[in-house]
Design a protein around this motif. Structure first.
Motif, PDB file in Angstrom:
ATOM      1  N   MET A  17     -14.453  70.647  23.149  1.00  0.00           N
ATOM      2  CA  MET A  17     -15.594  70.696  22.236  1.00  0.00           C
ATOM      3  C   MET A  17     -16.242  69.310  22.099  1.00  0.00           C
ATOM      4  SD  MET A  17     -15.715  71.979  18.313  1.00  0.00           S
ATOM      5  CE  MET A  17     -15.027  70.478  17.668  1.00  0.00           C
ATOM      6  N   LEU A  20     -18.122  68.610  25.302  1.00  0.00           N
ATOM      7  CA  LEU A  20     -19.347  69.428  25.372  1.00  0.00           C
ATOM      8  C   LEU A  20     -20.392  68.931  24.377  1.00  0.00           C
ATOM      9  CD1 LEU A  20     -17.858  73.036  25.767  1.00  0.00           C
ATOM     10  CD2 LEU A  20     -19.263  71.815  27.420  1.00  0.00           C
ATOM     11  N   PHE A  24     -23.972  67.777  25.317  1.00  0.00           N
ATOM     12  CA  PHE A  24     -25.094  68.458  24.664  1.00  0.00           C
ATOM     13  C   PHE A  24     -26.122  67.435  24.168  1.00  0.00           C
ATOM     14  CE2 PHE A  24     -26.996  69.994  20.690  1.00  0.00           C
ATOM     15  CZ  PHE A  24     -27.677  71.099  21.167  1.00  0.00           C
ATOM     16  N   VAL A  27     -27.947  65.844  27.145  1.00  0.00           N
ATOM     17  CA  VAL A  27     -28.933  66.774  27.708  1.00  0.00           C
ATOM     18  C   VAL A  27     -30.120  66.905  26.765  1.00  0.00           C
ATOM     19  CG1 VAL A  27     -29.306  69.198  28.295  1.00  0.00           C
ATOM     20  CG2 VAL A  27     -27.284  68.049  29.088  1.00  0.00           C
ATOM     21  N   SER A  31     -34.617  63.937  29.076  1.00  0.00           N
ATOM     22  CA  SER A  31     -35.437  65.036  29.586  1.00  0.00           C
ATOM     23  C   SER A  31     -35.142  65.286  31.061  1.00  0.00           C
ATOM     24  CB  SER A  31     -36.917  64.696  29.408  1.00  0.00           C
ATOM     25  OG  SER A  31     -37.174  63.486  30.068  1.00  0.00           O
ATOM     26  N   ASP A  32     -34.218  64.487  31.640  1.00  0.00           N
ATOM     27  CA  ASP A  32     -33.941  64.591  33.072  1.00  0.00           C
ATOM     28  C   ASP A  32     -32.897  65.673  33.358  1.00  0.00           C
ATOM     29  OD1 ASP A  32     -35.557  62.399  33.218  1.00  0.00           O
ATOM     30  OD2 ASP A  32     -33.874  61.009  33.135  1.00  0.00           O
ATOM     31  N   ALA A  33     -33.027  66.263  34.532  1.00  0.00           N
ATOM     32  CA  ALA A  33     -32.045  67.261  34.946  1.00  0.00           C
ATOM     33  C   ALA A  33     -30.915  66.559  35.677  1.00  0.00           C
ATOM     34  CB  ALA A  33     -32.705  68.281  35.852  1.00  0.00           C
TER      35      ALA A  33
ATOM     36  N   ASN B  18     -17.345  76.328  21.618  1.00  0.00           N
ATOM     37  CA  ASN B  18     -17.420  75.861  23.007  1.00  0.00           C
ATOM     38  C   ASN B  18     -18.346  76.731  23.838  1.00  0.00           C
ATOM     39  OD1 ASN B  18     -15.772  73.754  22.506  1.00  0.00           O
ATOM     40  ND2 ASN B  18     -13.958  74.554  23.497  1.00  0.00           N
ATOM     41  N   LEU B  21     -21.929  75.924  22.878  1.00  0.00           N
ATOM     42  CA  LEU B  21     -22.319  74.629  23.451  1.00  0.00           C
ATOM     43  C   LEU B  21     -22.557  74.730  24.958  1.00  0.00           C
ATOM     44  CD1 LEU B  21     -19.964  72.121  21.591  1.00  0.00           C
ATOM     45  CD2 LEU B  21     -22.454  72.117  21.530  1.00  0.00           C
ATOM     46  N   ALA B  22     -21.637  75.408  25.651  1.00  0.00           N
ATOM     47  CA  ALA B  22     -21.754  75.530  27.116  1.00  0.00           C
ATOM     48  C   ALA B  22     -23.015  76.278  27.506  1.00  0.00           C
ATOM     49  CB  ALA B  22     -20.518  76.223  27.685  1.00  0.00           C
ATOM     50  N   ASN B  24     -25.708  76.563  25.718  1.00  0.00           N
ATOM     51  CA  ASN B  24     -26.844  75.719  25.365  1.00  0.00           C
ATOM     52  C   ASN B  24     -27.098  74.639  26.415  1.00  0.00           C
ATOM     53  OD1 ASN B  24     -28.830  74.723  23.575  1.00  0.00           O
ATOM     54  ND2 ASN B  24     -27.569  75.516  21.897  1.00  0.00           N
ATOM     55  N   ILE B  25     -26.016  74.017  26.858  1.00  0.00           N
ATOM     56  CA  ILE B  25     -26.143  72.964  27.882  1.00  0.00           C
ATOM     57  C   ILE B  25     -26.718  73.563  29.164  1.00  0.00           C
ATOM     58  CG2 ILE B  25     -24.827  71.400  29.395  1.00  0.00           C
ATOM     59  CD1 ILE B  25     -22.926  70.952  27.001  1.00  0.00           C
ATOM     60  N   ARG B  28     -30.442  74.282  28.714  1.00  0.00           N
ATOM     61  CA  ARG B  28     -31.257  73.066  28.709  1.00  0.00           C
ATOM     62  C   ARG B  28     -31.297  72.426  30.095  1.00  0.00           C
ATOM     63  NH1 ARG B  28     -32.374  70.895  23.521  1.00  0.00           N
ATOM     64  NH2 ARG B  28     -31.591  72.302  21.932  1.00  0.00           N
ATOM     65  N   TYR B  29     -30.158  72.487  30.786  1.00  0.00           N
ATOM     66  CA  TYR B  29     -30.086  71.904  32.128  1.00  0.00           C
ATOM     67  C   TYR B  29     -31.026  72.644  33.076  1.00  0.00           C
ATOM     68  CZ  TYR B  29     -28.215  70.628  36.685  1.00  0.00           C
ATOM     69  OH  TYR B  29     -28.089  70.201  37.969  1.00  0.00           O
ATOM     70  N   ALA B  32     -34.580  71.769  32.225  1.00  0.00           N
ATOM     71  CA  ALA B  32     -34.936  70.429  32.701  1.00  0.00           C
ATOM     72  C   ALA B  32     -35.128  70.413  34.218  1.00  0.00           C
ATOM     73  CB  ALA B  32     -33.853  69.430  32.302  1.00  0.00           C
ATOM     74  N   LEU B  33     -34.275  71.184  34.896  1.00  0.00           N
ATOM     75  CA  LEU B  33     -34.371  71.286  36.353  1.00  0.00           C
ATOM     76  C   LEU B  33     -35.727  71.841  36.744  1.00  0.00           C
ATOM     77  CD1 LEU B  33     -32.074  70.660  38.372  1.00  0.00           C
ATOM     78  CD2 LEU B  33     -31.685  73.111  38.554  1.00  0.00           C
ATOM     79  N   GLU B  36     -38.521  69.298  36.067  1.00  0.00           N
ATOM     80  CA  GLU B  36     -38.561  68.230  37.075  1.00  0.00           C
ATOM     81  C   GLU B  36     -39.252  68.726  38.342  1.00  0.00           C
ATOM     82  OE1 GLU B  36     -37.456  65.604  40.265  1.00  0.00           O
ATOM     83  OE2 GLU B  36     -36.787  67.663  40.144  1.00  0.00           O
ATOM     84  N   ARG B  63     -32.577  64.693  43.547  1.00  0.00           N
ATOM     85  CA  ARG B  63     -33.426  64.593  42.345  1.00  0.00           C
ATOM     86  C   ARG B  63     -33.402  63.166  41.798  1.00  0.00           C
ATOM     87  NH1 ARG B  63     -31.186  69.358  41.313  1.00  0.00           N
ATOM     88  NH2 ARG B  63     -29.589  68.467  39.975  1.00  0.00           N
TER      89      ARG B  63
END
Lengths: 430, 261
Positions: A17, A20, A24, A27, A31-33, B18, B21-22, B24-25, B28-29, B32-33, B36, B63
């Motif tokens: 946790m 993560l 979190f 991220v 703003s980058d991937a 968890n 969070l996972a 959400n990440i 967002r990833y 963002a991808l 870009e 990237r």
């Protein structure tokens, strides 16, 4: 046994946790991937790279003064001198390390003559000219070398190659000439000079009616860009002031803020920071307990202590300048004065190697007392390129110039806050 | 008994947090991808068609690339010199980052900052100089491909465009030149600029130098030096155009190499 497994699972989940949560936030903020591997790297950056950076950076001092002219001689006096800001920046970055190598590896010192110096300009080589002469020990230490050559202030240096050996010719502020053999890479000069075609700049010895012999002159008509000067901050300057305060060791959250007309004043302890609406910044202290401490070792020679002081001031002043000014404007250390153990360091602003004149105002000045910066003022420049302007043809400028003039391009502030290029005689300094 | 139940409850809560969070990440990833990629495609659309900008040319590039710094490995340089110079090898620190290794004869190997090597040694069938250099490079964390003068150097799977080794035999003597940054290790530095931003930089360079349509683009590292003791691997794009080519840093957008036909 089951209880033990449960406890273990709780520990694992808690650690996951935390990781993560860090990912979190990264991220969310970035703003980058970033790839998962880069994400982990960013999450652990503060713990890892610090030590690596310390390993590789060493203690080399950073250069605080830059040449105002750079020229590439391709033989028989043919030469190329970068004129625009971009050309100058590229020339500086490509030759900076070469000169460090040349100065760092010099040996076999001998006195030279004007004739030798002028004749060397007929070889393939690279010339650096300083607006203000720089002590050789400073150039030497900035090149990470310690050469015991006292009392020489270098106004220009020319590294030329002959039979693949590089010789460094120096002209000092008193008009005397010096020479070194070096172990610098001769192939670099040959390779670099071959890539540039002569661009209408000539050495004055071919036309020296009343111009100093080693001065580079622009033979034809040419134009350079003008720049409009932005006065005042655009939008909210809270972010700028926080960055500035952090550099000046003022806590943005603990300082008191006052307004006096268009000026914002921040006070923390004995430190006073004035941020003026015209972008001018002034830092002062009210008593000797305040100030920004510099890391100056006590058990070293006067030269080393001076170099450590310059490095400390340079890091702060250049950092503030980068925060507040345009990318294209470069600061350069121009003079140091001493009065009762207090040192004042002056920095001037240049664009493409051309001095930006604003009357008697130095772009930045810092007062150092008892190892601390107790006063600092910066006049940042935010420029925007406008139309090109023709510079006075050299023949006309030469006719109007004094005997043995040193004519160089400078920028002066014209009408409507526009910086205009002119040819000026800088024989007695800017 | 109560504590045992509480543990299950804590496990369930931690699992739930968890998972949230996972997810959400991941969301967002992915977003963002996409952003870009969108900015890259938007930048490609701005560039004039005559320059041959196509999104596919740039989408195959990484990237992001990072710059790397590494402490210069002087013992590795000395070991290379000792292995290729015959007899006792004496070293001299000439200053400015120049180290010279001499044998009692005419043999001489010189190392400069940035991994620059030059030298002249006695020709010897039993010593394959490229193998010595390749072995030292691999110890420095570089990868190599090929052998002899054809060897290519890579870092982290990306070619180092200006790293090379070359030799010429003149009867009894062999002269060698090369750029191979021997380092004690590499520390990752700042991240390079985005692909979208670099496309606009490319457009300006091509316009300024009249280089014509793009034929190919590849991601490379460019070996440089921070100072006499520190190597720098600058991430860059190497671009081939109709009328020439150039290598541009994706850190400060400076042109590192330029050739115009």
């Amino acid at each position: 046994m089951t209880e033990f497994l449960k406890t273990l699972l709780i520990c694992v989940l808690t650690v996951t946790m935390v990781l993560l949560t860090v990912c979190f936030f990264i991220v969310t903020v970035s703003s980058d991937a970033l790839s998962p591997r880069d994400l982990v790297f960013e999450a652990t950056r503060s713990t890892r790279t610090e030590s690596n950076e310390k390993d590789v950076s060493g203690t080399q001092l950073q250069t605080a003064a830059f040449p105002c002219q750079i020229a590439f001689f391709s033989g028989m006096g043919r030469l190329y001198m970068p004129l625009s800001h971009q050309e100058y920046s590229e020339a500086l970055s490509s030759t900076e390390q070469f000169f460090e190598e040349a100065i760092g590896s010099c040996y076999d010192y001998r006195q030279s003559s004007e004739t030798d110096y002028l004749l060397s300009l007929l070889e393939q080589g690279i010339l650096w000219v300083y607006d203000y002469p720089m002590p050789f020990y400073m150039l030497s230490r900035w090149a990470d070398y310690d050469y015991a050559l006292q009392d020489i202030s270098v106004s220009s240096m020319f590294a030329c190659v002959k039979d693949s050996s590089v010789t460094l010719h120096l002209k000092d502020s008193a008009g005397a000439y010096h020479c070194f053999s070096t172990q610098a890479d001769g192939a670099f000069i040959t390779r670099t000079c071959a890539t540039f075609s002569p661009n209408g700049v000539i050495s004055a010895m071919t036309n020296s009616r009343n111009t100093a012999d080693d001065v580079l002159i622009l033979s034809g008509g040419f134009s350079l860009p003008c720049y409009s000067v932005n006065t005042g901050y655009s939008g909210d300057n809270t972010e700028i002031s926080r960055t500035v305060m952090t550099r000046l060791s003022i806590n943005p959250y603990l300082s008191s803020v006052y307004r006096d007309g268009d000026t914002t004043i921040y006070i923390e302890g004995s430190s006073r920071l004035h941020l003026y609406a015209d972008r001018h910044l002034s830092y002062t202290v009210t008593d000797q307990s305040g100030g920004i401490p510099l890391s100056i070792p006590s058990d070293v020679s006067r030269q080393d202590s001076l170099l450590a002081m310059i490095e400390g001031v340079r890091a702060i002043v250049f950092g503030l300048w980068d925060d507040l000014s345009s990318d294209s404007v470069q600061l350069s250390l121009t003079s140091i004065s001493e009065n009762d153990g207090a040192y004042t360091l002056y920095f001037d602003a240049y664009i493409g190697g051309c001095y930006i004149s604003r009357g008697d105002i130095a772009a930045a000045a810092a007062l150092v007392e008892n190892g601390k910066i107790t006063s600092l003022s910066i006049y940042p420049l935010s420029l925007h390129r406008t139309k090109d302007s023709s510079v006075l043809p050299f023949a006309q400028a030469q006719a109007a110039a004094s005997d043995k003039a040193v004519l160089r391009v400078q920028y002066v502030l014209g009408d409507e806050n526009i910086l205009v290029p002119i040819l000026a005689d800088v024989k007695g300094g800017n | 008994m109560e504590w045992k139940k509480a543990k299950w409850l804590i496990i369930a809560m931690l699992l739930a947090v968890n998972i949230v969070l996972a997810v959400n990440i991941a969301y967002r990833y992915t977003r963002a991808l996409g952003a870009e990629l969108d900015s890259l495609r938007a930048a490609v659309e701005i560039a004039p068609e005559s320059y041959g900008f196509e999104a596919a040319l740039f989408e195959q590039l990484p990237r992001y690339l990072y710059e790397y710094t590494g402490s210069r490995d002087l013992p590795a340089e000395a070991a290379v010199a000792s292995a290729i110079v015959h007899g006792e090898c004496k070293s001299t620190d000439e200053g400015g980052g120049v180290f010279i290794y001499n044998s009692p004869g005419v043999e001489r190997v010189l190392f400069r900052r940035g991994g620059n090597i030059t030298g002249i040694v006695s020709s010897d069938e039993n010593i394959i100089i490229s193998d010595v250099i390749v072995a030292a490079a691999q110890k420095s964390g570089l990868q190599t491909l090929g052998e002899g003068d054809e060897v290519e150097f890579y870092y982290d799977g990306t070619p180092i465009s200006n790293a090379y080794y070359s030799h010429t035999v003149y009867g009894e003597h062999t002269s060698l030149t090369g750029i191979v940054p021997f380092s004690t290790g590499w520390a990752r530095g700042e991240k390079g600029r985005s692909r979208g931003e670099m496309v606009l930089v490319l457009k300006n360079i091509i316009e300024d130098h009249g280089l014509g349509a793009i034929k190919s683009v590849k991601a490379v590292y460019f070996a440089e030096s921070v100072d006499s003791k520190t190597h720098l691997l600058t991430p860059a794009w190497q671009v081939e155009c109709q009328n020439g080519g150039f290598t541009v840093s994706i850190m400060d957008k400076s042109v590192l190499e330029l050739s115009v036909n």
